[in-house]
Structure formats: C-alpha cells, structure tokens
Design a protein around this motif. Structure first.
Motif, PDB file in Angstrom:
ATOM      1  N   LEU A 282      43.440  53.124  13.185  1.00 36.23           N
ATOM      2  CA  LEU A 282      44.731  52.601  13.608  1.00 36.23           C
ATOM      3  C   LEU A 282      45.861  53.617  13.546  1.00 36.23           C
ATOM      4  N   LYS A 283      45.633  54.766  12.911  1.00 31.73           N
ATOM      5  CA  LYS A 283      46.680  55.791  12.853  1.00 31.73           C
ATOM      6  C   LYS A 283      46.585  56.786  14.016  1.00 31.73           C
ATOM      7  N   ILE A 284      45.564  56.643  14.819  1.00 31.03           N
ATOM      8  CA  ILE A 284      45.367  57.541  15.955  1.00 31.03           C
ATOM      9  C   ILE A 284      46.367  57.221  17.068  1.00 31.03           C
ATOM     10  N   THR A 285      46.954  58.272  17.631  1.00 24.05           N
ATOM     11  CA  THR A 285      47.917  58.081  18.718  1.00 24.05           C
ATOM     12  C   THR A 285      47.504  58.898  19.942  1.00 24.05           C
ATOM     13  N   ASP A 286      48.412  58.946  20.914  1.00 18.53           N
ATOM     14  CA  ASP A 286      48.162  59.698  22.149  1.00 18.53           C
ATOM     15  C   ASP A 286      47.832  61.167  21.878  1.00 18.53           C
ATOM     16  N   ALA A 287      48.420  61.731  20.829  1.00 19.28           N
ATOM     17  CA  ALA A 287      48.241  63.157  20.547  1.00 19.28           C
ATOM     18  C   ALA A 287      46.767  63.493  20.334  1.00 19.28           C
ATOM     19  N   SER A 288      46.052  62.643  19.602  1.00 25.71           N
ATOM     20  CA  SER A 288      44.627  62.891  19.352  1.00 25.71           C
ATOM     21  C   SER A 288      43.816  62.852  20.636  1.00 25.71           C
ATOM     22  N   LEU A 289      44.019  61.806  21.415  1.00 24.57           N
ATOM     23  CA  LEU A 289      43.225  61.627  22.628  1.00 24.57           C
ATOM     24  C   LEU A 289      43.527  62.735  23.641  1.00 24.57           C
ATOM     25  N   ARG A 290      44.787  63.110  23.758  1.00 22.57           N
ATOM     26  CA  ARG A 290      45.155  64.181  24.681  1.00 22.57           C
ATOM     27  C   ARG A 290      44.504  65.495  24.275  1.00 22.57           C
ATOM     28  N   SER A 291      44.513  65.795  22.975  1.00 23.13           N
ATOM     29  CA  SER A 291      43.911  67.028  22.490  1.00 23.13           C
ATOM     30  C   SER A 291      42.408  67.055  22.744  1.00 23.13           C
ATOM     31  N   LEU A 292      41.744  65.940  22.526  1.00 28.06           N
ATOM     32  CA  LEU A 292      40.304  65.862  22.742  1.00 28.06           C
ATOM     33  C   LEU A 292      39.955  66.045  24.212  1.00 28.06           C
ATOM     34  N   LEU A 293      40.674  65.361  25.086  1.00 28.42           N
ATOM     35  CA  LEU A 293      40.367  65.423  26.513  1.00 28.42           C
ATOM     36  C   LEU A 293      40.652  66.803  27.096  1.00 28.42           C
ATOM     37  N   CYS A 294      41.658  67.479  26.562  1.00 30.90           N
ATOM     38  CA  CYS A 294      42.038  68.777  27.115  1.00 30.90           C
ATOM     39  C   CYS A 294      41.225  69.940  26.547  1.00 30.90           C
TER      40      CYS A 294
END
Length: 417
Positions: free
Chosen positions: A300-312
């Motif tokens: 629940l602490k995961i935000t857009d920053a994590s997903l963006r970093s992973l995808l990029c």
C-alpha cells in the motif's frame, strides 16, 4: 559383410539385431506412446523397453509397486502424487514408501504431493534407502514433521530440490538439518510452513550457499533478518524469491536484494505492506537486466514512482502485479509513448487502482505492444464502455479483464506469479 538372404529366405529381426541395436531404435521413438507400443511387439522388446524407461507415474499399492520395481529397474523419476480434489483418498501410505526405498534405490526424483496418508515412519524409510535422491516433493502431506524429514536430510545428501509447502508441522529444526547435510540444495518450496522463523532461514543460509529458488510465502514469522542473510549468501545464484504475505518483510530486504542479487528474475512480495518506493526504485536499477516477474499487490505504500522506474529500467519485465496499490495513477505511465519506449510486458494487473483512468490505459497500450493480459477489475473509471468511447485499440490477442471478483484467477496468468 554377411551374405544377403537368398531369394525366398526371410530374416527375423530378432535374429539380426542385438539388444543394443534395438535400444538404439527405441531411443529414436517419439512420442512416449510410440515407445510404449515398442514393448508390445514381443517379450524381448518389452524387456528392453522396460529397462530403458526412466520416468513412471502410477497409482499402486505395495504389491504392484514391487512388480513395477522388478520390471522397470532403471527408473529415475517416480510420480505418485495425489490430486488435491481426492481429499477422501489417502494415496500413498507408509508401507508403499518402504517398498519404494527398497525397490527403486537409484531414484533421483520422487513426487508425493497430497499423499495425506504418509507419516514420519515412511519418511525414515526413504531417508535410509534413497541415497541418490535429488528431488523430493511432499507438499501438503500434512502428517509430516521434522522427525521424518530430518532423516531424509541426513540420508539424502544429494538433495537439490525439496518441496514441503503446506506441511505445517515443519519448524526451524528441519532447516538446521538441511543446512548441515544438503549443501547442494538449490530450491526450497516451503509456502505455508508458518512455524519457520528468521532463525531457520538464517541457518539455511549458513550451509546452503547455492540457493536458486526460495518460496516461503505465508511464513509470517520471517522478516528482514532472514531474507537479508539469504540475499547476501546466495547473491548471484538466487533467481526466484517468493514472499507472499510475509508481513514482516520490509525495505531492508529489498535493499539487500538490490545490493547482492543482480540475477534476480522473479520476486513475489504481495501483501508486504511496509515496502515503499525507495527500495523498489533501487531494485529496478540493480536488476534492470534480469527482473522478469514482480508481484507487489497490496503493497500500500507503493506509488507511481515505483511503477514508472520498473517500466522504464527493467527491459525484460514480462509480468507485473500492482493490484490494490491505491496510490497508482495515470502518472505512472505518462511519457512512455513520448519517449518511444517499447516494453516487452505481457501481463499487467492494475485492478482496484481507483484513480486510474482511460488516459493511463491508453499510455500502456501505446507502449506495451506485446501485452497479452490486462486486469482492470474494480477500476471505476476504466470500464468496457469508457474504453470503447475513447476508441482504444488493444494489441491483437490481448485479453482485458473488466469484470468479476478479485478472488477469481486466470490460469494463463497464474503461471507467472
């Protein structure tokens, strides 16, 4: 060179070909049904076919097992596992294991999943008789405890794979025995063994330095100390780590994986609610050339920053689950299409991300041409109707899941996670 038969003579194949030559013929037959048909020709061919068989799946009692052992002397892999749906039937029992230990002494692989009738008594027999055993699966054999499997660990020191998922009587004591005796262990599946603690995982790491795959999902007494120890010791060998619902696992574990495990391919941390962006971003950079599968639903602490970093950063990423991470928004996918970024992502689960809209989904579609499955269940702003009104064109063959309970699963997707 022998003379050719004169006209009218008929040479019998069994008089011409030796056993070795017949074996050479047998080895070239595919599929398995053709190899089985080979043995129907005559008793000699049956004997040769039986002696060359290496795998056997059966459901048999002691008498039949003795006959199978006598006929198939070269068996290396034996599968006697039971279907989970046949809960009323115990499957293999201790007497059967006694026969296996005495009759299949060269066995390398033994599968006994869901055989609810076996106990520590049978495990002791296996430990004493199967010194060549390399893989043992006793998942969901619920009567087993440390007592029997410790004998297996001490007697079967060539073990490379051990699966004990659902064996809830197992404790740290078994892991101490495995660490002491099974130094070549590469894979441990212990999901649901919820008596295992950090002390047991640390003890495992002390002796087993070649771990490739570790599944301790739902072992809720394991936290950062044990995972950090495994990450440091296994370092470059660890490729798969599953920690589903291990609520004590936090950022320290992820930082340790980022520091030591540069070849990590699969990471399951769903339900680990203390993990946050900073550690995931570090992981994305450290494992950018290896990470393929990541499940972090209910983090629940995961935000857009994590997903963006992973995808990029993670170019090989094939499947990711951020379901119920309610801080995920369209911003996680913004800019992907502008940078001409093309992801190899095949599975994306973003269900129950309530702030996600059609705009974010459009960015995903533009950048993930290999997408095969998109889960947007319980995303109130992303519906079949809203996607059609926006004119979204999904990749050919991509399945979009708009509806249904979040408890429902899709077998084609489950294989990733």
């Amino acid at each position: 060179m022998s003379a050719s038969p004169s006209e009218g003579d008929e040479a019998l194949i069994n008089e011409v070909l030796t056993d070795d030559e017949l074996r050479a013929v047998l080895t070239r037959l595919r599929p398995e049904s053709e190899r089985d048909a080979f043995g129907l020709v005559c008793r000699r061919w049956l004997r040769i076919q039986s002696s060359e068989r290496r795998r056997l799946r059966a459901r048999a009692g002691p008498s039949m097992l003795r006959r199978l052992a006598a006929r198939f002397a070269g068996i290396l892999e034996l599968d006697l596992s039971q279907s989970p749906s046949r809960s009323f039937y115990p499957g293999v029992i201790d007497g059967d294991l006694d026969v296996i230990a005495g009759g299949f002494c060269n066995l390398r692989v033994l599968a006994l999943q869901n055989c609810k009738g076996i106990t520590d008594v049978g495990m002791v027999k296996l430990g004493e008789g199967l010194q060549c055993l390399q893989t043992l699966d006793v998942s969901h054999c619920k009567k087993l405890s440390d007592k029997g499997l410790k004998v297996v660990a001490s007697g079967c020191q060539k073990l490379r794979q051990l699966h004990i998922a659902g064996c809830r009587l197992i404790t740290d004591n078994l892991l101490h025995a495995v660490s002491k005796n099974c130094l070549n262990l590469e894979e441990l599946g212990a999901a649901g063994c919820n008596s295992i603690t950090d002390a047991g995982i640390s003890a495992l790491a002390d002796g087993c330095h070649k771990m490739k795959s570790l599944d301790i999902s739902k072992c809720n007494k394991v936290g950062d100390p044990g995972i950090c120890k495994i990450a440091e010791v296994s370092s470059s060998s660890l490729v798969s780590l599953k920690l589903l619902d291990c609520s004590k696992v936090g950022n320290k574990s992820i930082y340790s994986l980022a520091k030591f495990c540069c070849n990590l391919e699969t990471l399951i941390i769903g339900g680990c609610r203390d993990i946050s962006d900073e550690s995931i971003e570090a992981l994305a950079l450290a494992c950018c050339s290896s990470l393929r599968i990541l499940r972090m639903d209910w983090c629940l602490k995961i935000t857009d920053a994590s997903l963006r970093s992973l995808l990029c950063n993670c170019k090989l990423l094939a499947a990711i689950d951020v379901g119920c991470c309610d801080q995920i928004t369209d911003a996680a996918f913004q800019g992907m299409e502008a940078n001409l970024f093309q992801s190899e992502l095949r599975v994306l689960k973003i269900n129950n991300c309530v702030d996600l809209t059609v705009v974010g989904v459009s960015s995903v579609i533009e950048s993930c041409k290999a997408l095969e499955y998109l889960d947007v269940r319980s995303c109130p702003q992303v519906t079949r109707q809203s996607c059609e009104e926006a004119g979204l064109q999904l990749p050919g063959g991509c399945k979009v899941n708009f509806e249904g309970s979040l408890s429902e699963s899709d077998p084609s997707v489950d294989r990733f996670f």
